[in-house]
Design an enzyme around this catalytic site. Structure first.
Site, mmCIF file in Angstrom:
data_model
loop_
_atom_site.group_PDB
_atom_site.id
_atom_site.type_symbol
_atom_site.label_atom_id
_atom_site.label_comp_id
_atom_site.label_asym_id
_atom_site.label_seq_id
_atom_site.Cartn_x
_atom_site.Cartn_y
_atom_site.Cartn_z
ATOM 1 N N ASP A 104 83.612 82.464 57.834
ATOM 2 C CA ASP A 104 83.676 81.359 58.775
ATOM 3 C C ASP A 104 84.476 80.238 58.086
ATOM 4 O OD1 ASP A 104 83.025 79.308 60.480
ATOM 5 O OD2 ASP A 104 80.891 79.697 60.522
ATOM 6 N N VAL A 156 78.142 84.405 67.032
ATOM 7 C CA VAL A 156 77.992 85.805 67.430
ATOM 8 C C VAL A 156 76.797 86.448 66.736
ATOM 9 C CG1 VAL A 156 80.430 86.096 67.977
ATOM 10 C CG2 VAL A 156 79.639 86.616 65.667
#
Ligand code: 5GP
Length: 184
Positions: A104, A156
């Protein structure tokens, strides 16, 4: 209770994951042919990816696990990381491939910590394989050597990825409904 009900949208299907992991397995088998390969998966998120990935790699290998934790008032911005579970075996002179679930912000936190830590143990090489890459979040360029899929900037779950410890056992990658995580 059926946890599929909490999913707003399936982003990557089980079949797509399986196909892509086959490709990664072929690539990794070719790149590390003749080398002593150790896959190091970061618990818990990468466990399912590791299990499927190793079965698509045709060369001899071993694998090991580390668990790391961020802590502090705001662990994401503080960048303080702690090793909760260390490797069982030495990686000296071995070729290490770190297996991560999702990158990320990337190089700033977990990944930089673990890669630097493993490099300091005299591994022959340390590279990174992540199932998912979320480049839109990233301020720094990170050295990802293999990735499965790029995902947009959404939270997610599934295929190892959790929300509050749940949803890791979903066979696909999906986005949660906003009401589940208290957003929107
Ligand atoms: P980074 O250090 O790259 O910012 O953080 C990566 C870690 O944050 C991942 O290993 C994962 O635990 C968590 N993470 C980041 N984005 C997501 C996401 O969309 N879903 C889930 N379940 N975890 C995420």
């Amino acid at each position: 209770m059926d946890q599929h009900q909490d999913i707003a949208q399936v982003l990557i299907t089980e079949q797509e994951i399986s196909n892509r992991i086959k490709e990664l397995g072929i690539e990794i088998s070719r790149d590390y042919d003749g080398k002593e390969l150790v896959l190091v998966a970061i618990l818990k998120g990468a466990a399912i990816f590791l299990a499927d990935l190793v079965r698509e790699i045709s060369i001899p290998l071993s694998f090991d696990f580390v668990a790391i934790s961020s802590y502090g008032a705001d662990s994401r911005s503080s960048g303080v990381v702690r090793l909760l579970k260390d490797l069982d075996e030495s990686i000296e002179s071995k070729h290490v491939l770190v297996v991560e679930d999702i990158v990320d912000t990337g190089w700033t936190l977990r990944l930089s910590y673990i890669v630097e830590n493993l490099r300091s143990r005299k591994a022959a090489s340390v590279r990174v394989c992540t199932l998912l890459d979320k480049p839109s979040q990233r301020k720094l360029d990170v050295g990802i050597d293999y990735y499965g899929f790029t995902v947009e900037d959404k939270y997610v779950v599934g295929y190892g990825l959790d929300f509050n410890g749940k949803y890791r056992n979903l066979p696909y990658i999906g986005a949660l409904k906003p009401e589940v995580y208290g957003g929107g």
